[in-house]
Design a protein around this motif. Structure first.
Motif, PDB file in Angstrom:
ATOM      1  N   SER A  83      30.407  77.683  50.980  1.00 40.90           N
ATOM      2  CA  SER A  83      31.369  78.582  50.305  1.00 40.90           C
ATOM      3  C   SER A  83      32.265  79.204  51.200  1.00 40.90           C
ATOM      4  CB  SER A  83      30.618  79.549  49.581  1.00 40.90           C
ATOM      5  OG  SER A  83      29.857  80.375  50.130  1.00 40.90           O
ATOM      6  N   CYS A  84      32.300  78.801  52.550  1.00 39.86           N
ATOM      7  CA  CYS A  84      33.256  79.500  53.296  1.00 39.86           C
ATOM      8  C   CYS A  84      34.537  78.798  53.331  1.00 39.86           C
ATOM      9  CB  CYS A  84      32.768  79.458  54.852  1.00 39.86           C
ATOM     10  SG  CYS A  84      31.448  80.687  55.061  1.00 39.86           S
ATOM     11  N   LEU A  85      34.666  77.432  52.854  1.00 41.86           N
ATOM     12  CA  LEU A  85      35.968  76.748  52.800  1.00 41.86           C
ATOM     13  C   LEU A  85      36.466  77.155  51.518  1.00 41.86           C
ATOM     14  CD1 LEU A  85      34.985  73.325  54.326  1.00 41.86           C
ATOM     15  CD2 LEU A  85      36.205  75.060  55.589  1.00 41.86           C
ATOM     16  N   ASP A  86      37.761  77.709  51.658  1.00 38.99           N
ATOM     17  CA  ASP A  86      38.453  78.151  50.617  1.00 38.99           C
ATOM     18  C   ASP A  86      39.679  77.358  50.432  1.00 38.99           C
ATOM     19  OD1 ASP A  86      39.625  79.487  48.315  1.00 38.99           O
ATOM     20  OD2 ASP A  86      39.953  81.237  49.461  1.00 38.99           O
ATOM     21  N   GLY A  87      39.833  76.366  49.460  1.00 37.38           N
ATOM     22  CA  GLY A  87      40.904  75.370  49.440  1.00 37.38           C
ATOM     23  C   GLY A  87      41.016  74.809  50.857  1.00 37.38           C
ATOM     24  N   ASP A  88      39.868  74.374  51.261  1.00 32.12           N
ATOM     25  CA  ASP A  88      40.175  73.396  52.484  1.00 32.12           C
ATOM     26  C   ASP A  88      40.514  74.580  53.784  1.00 32.12           C
ATOM     27  OD1 ASP A  88      39.592  71.188  54.021  1.00 32.12           O
ATOM     28  OD2 ASP A  88      41.760  70.369  54.030  1.00 32.12           O
ATOM     29  N   CYS A  89      40.414  75.824  53.608  1.00 37.09           N
ATOM     30  CA  CYS A  89      40.923  76.632  54.757  1.00 37.09           C
ATOM     31  C   CYS A  89      39.686  77.255  55.169  1.00 37.09           C
ATOM     32  CB  CYS A  89      41.806  77.710  54.030  1.00 37.09           C
ATOM     33  SG  CYS A  89      43.283  77.025  53.417  1.00 37.09           S
ATOM     34  N   LEU A  90      39.668  77.977  56.382  1.00 36.72           N
ATOM     35  CA  LEU A  90      38.677  78.422  57.075  1.00 36.72           C
ATOM     36  C   LEU A  90      38.936  79.663  57.766  1.00 36.72           C
ATOM     37  CD1 LEU A  90      35.422  78.645  58.249  1.00 36.72           C
ATOM     38  CD2 LEU A  90      36.395  77.347  60.213  1.00 36.72           C
ATOM     39  N   THR A  91      38.399  80.933  57.251  1.00 37.32           N
ATOM     40  CA  THR A  91      38.879  82.143  58.115  1.00 37.32           C
ATOM     41  C   THR A  91      37.890  82.857  58.818  1.00 37.32           C
ATOM     42  OG1 THR A  91      40.133  82.864  56.048  1.00 37.32           O
ATOM     43  CG2 THR A  91      39.599  84.683  57.794  1.00 37.32           C
ATOM     44  N   ILE A  92      38.174  83.001  60.160  1.00 38.79           N
ATOM     45  CA  ILE A  92      37.351  83.440  61.309  1.00 38.79           C
ATOM     46  C   ILE A  92      37.667  85.102  61.462  1.00 38.79           C
ATOM     47  CG2 ILE A  92      36.593  83.025  63.738  1.00 38.79           C
ATOM     48  CD1 ILE A  92      37.203  80.294  63.358  1.00 38.79           C
ATOM     49  N   ARG A  93      36.793  85.854  61.709  1.00 37.98           N
ATOM     50  CA  ARG A  93      37.128  87.392  61.915  1.00 37.98           C
ATOM     51  C   ARG A  93      36.567  87.634  63.236  1.00 37.98           C
ATOM     52  NH1 ARG A  93      35.368  91.504  57.544  1.00 37.98           N
ATOM     53  NH2 ARG A  93      37.231  91.060  56.614  1.00 37.98           N
ATOM     54  N   CYS A  94      37.394  88.274  64.025  1.00 36.74           N
ATOM     55  CA  CYS A  94      36.900  88.762  65.219  1.00 36.74           C
ATOM     56  C   CYS A  94      37.110  90.410  65.275  1.00 36.74           C
ATOM     57  CB  CYS A  94      37.853  88.284  66.328  1.00 36.74           C
ATOM     58  SG  CYS A  94      37.509  88.949  68.012  1.00 36.74           S
ATOM     59  N   VAL A  95      35.961  90.995  65.698  1.00 38.25           N
ATOM     60  CA  VAL A  95      35.952  92.672  65.771  1.00 38.25           C
ATOM     61  C   VAL A  95      35.788  92.775  67.316  1.00 38.25           C
ATOM     62  CG1 VAL A  95      35.114  94.771  64.947  1.00 38.25           C
ATOM     63  CG2 VAL A  95      35.260  92.777  63.540  1.00 38.25           C
ATOM     64  N   LEU A  96      36.715  93.418  67.960  1.00 34.55           N
ATOM     65  CA  LEU A  96      36.851  93.493  69.420  1.00 34.55           C
ATOM     66  C   LEU A  96      37.214  95.101  69.721  1.00 34.55           C
ATOM     67  CD1 LEU A  96      37.322  92.276  72.169  1.00 34.55           C
ATOM     68  CD2 LEU A  96      39.751  92.168  71.571  1.00 34.55           C
ATOM     69  N   THR A  97      36.045  95.241  70.745  1.00 37.88           N
ATOM     70  CA  THR A  97      36.177  96.566  71.338  1.00 37.88           C
ATOM     71  C   THR A  97      36.081  96.636  72.613  1.00 37.88           C
ATOM     72  OG1 THR A  97      35.036  97.659  69.577  1.00 37.88           O
ATOM     73  CG2 THR A  97      35.001  98.757  71.555  1.00 37.88           C
ATOM     74  N   VAL A  98      37.257  97.051  73.263  1.00 35.71           N
ATOM     75  CA  VAL A  98      37.569  97.179  74.713  1.00 35.71           C
ATOM     76  C   VAL A  98      37.118  98.636  75.172  1.00 35.71           C
ATOM     77  CG1 VAL A  98      39.289  96.839  76.589  1.00 35.71           C
ATOM     78  CG2 VAL A  98      39.565  95.626  74.721  1.00 35.71           C
ATOM     79  N   ILE A  99      36.155  98.802  75.989  1.00 35.30           N
ATOM     80  CA  ILE A  99      35.712  99.724  76.730  1.00 35.30           C
ATOM     81  C   ILE A  99      36.660 100.298  77.856  1.00 35.30           C
ATOM     82  CG2 ILE A  99      33.555 100.983  77.729  1.00 35.30           C
ATOM     83  CD1 ILE A  99      31.920  98.790  76.232  1.00 35.30           C
ATOM     84  N   LYS A 100      37.355 101.418  77.704  1.00 38.22           N
ATOM     85  CA  LYS A 100      38.405 101.622  78.754  1.00 38.22           C
ATOM     86  C   LYS A 100      37.711 102.342  80.231  1.00 38.22           C
ATOM     87  CE  LYS A 100      42.344 102.072  75.685  1.00 38.22           C
ATOM     88  NZ  LYS A 100      43.325 102.867  75.233  1.00 38.22           N
TER      89      LYS A 100
END
Length: 217
Positions: free
Chosen positions: A141-158
């Motif tokens: 069910s991840c393909l929505d109208g032949d579209c795929l959405t990838i999410r990235c959550v990114l934390t840079v430790i300074k």
């Protein structure tokens, strides 16, 4: 036996200092929507599509999605995904997660979370060669109208730094005030005692005078 009250008073007189270690970090979220997924099937191992550039922690990043996987000597049964440092600092410490959004956008599957990674230099990548099975993805069910959405959550430790903190305790503060004010209070009570003594002497002499001359004459 030791005088506990004296020991406690001595403890309160000790100077107190405090410091705190502060670690700074910057977090960003980027969603990469891949359209016409079915047209990418069979594009070839090692071929990828890239997201737009996004920034986090003073660095610039992109997501690279490999529909047929990234392994030249591997199977094309898995799709791969990587977080790529485009430009910025070196030896960047990062925590990141990459996942696929469901159609409703409220769930992420599969959720993949790493420990802290170090991107040593621009063009360095970290990610998952076996991110998701293509056979599962085609019927999910991840393909929505032949579209795929990838999410990235990114934390840079300074990094971390230390700061001094003024956290004087109530006891030490009270002792400091008392130590400064003690001579003032002592002088006040000394004068107060002298005044009381003088008033008492004056009253006694006045009573004696009344007893000797009740008529006041």
């Amino acid at each position: 036996m030791a005088d506990l009250s004296a020991s406690s008073a001595g403890w309160r007189r000790l100077p107190k200092t405090s410091s705190v270690s502060l670690t700074e970090a910057a977090t960003a979220t980027h969603e990469f929507r891949v359209t016409s997924y079915s047209l990418l099937d069979g594009v070839g191992v090692g071929q990828h599509v890239s997201s737009s550039i996004f920034s986090a922690g003073g660095c610039h990043w992109i997501i690279r999605f490999y529909p047929d996987g990234c392994k030249e000597n591997g199977s094309a049964a898995w799709s791969s995904v990587f977080l790529h440092l485009l430009w910025g600092a070196t030896d960047v410490r990062v925590m990141y997660g990459l996942g696929i959004l469901q159609k409703d956008g409220t769930e992420v599957w599969p959720v993949t979370q790493t420990a802290t990674e170090i991107f040593e230099a621009p063009s360095d990548s970290r990610g998952y060669p076996d991110f998701v099975a293509k056979s599962w993805l085609k019927h999910s069910s991840c393909l929505d109208g032949d579209c795929l959405t990838i999410r990235c959550v990114l934390t840079v430790i300074k990094g971390s730094h230390v700061e001094d903190v003024d956290v004087g305790s109530v006891g030490s503060y009270a002792w400091s005030v008392f130590r400064i004010a003690r001579p003032i209070f002592a002088a006040f009570w000394h004068c107060h005692g002298l005044v009381r003594e003088l008033v008492a002497r004056g009253s006694a002499k006045f009573r004696q005078a009344e007893e000797l001359d009740p008529q006041g004459g």
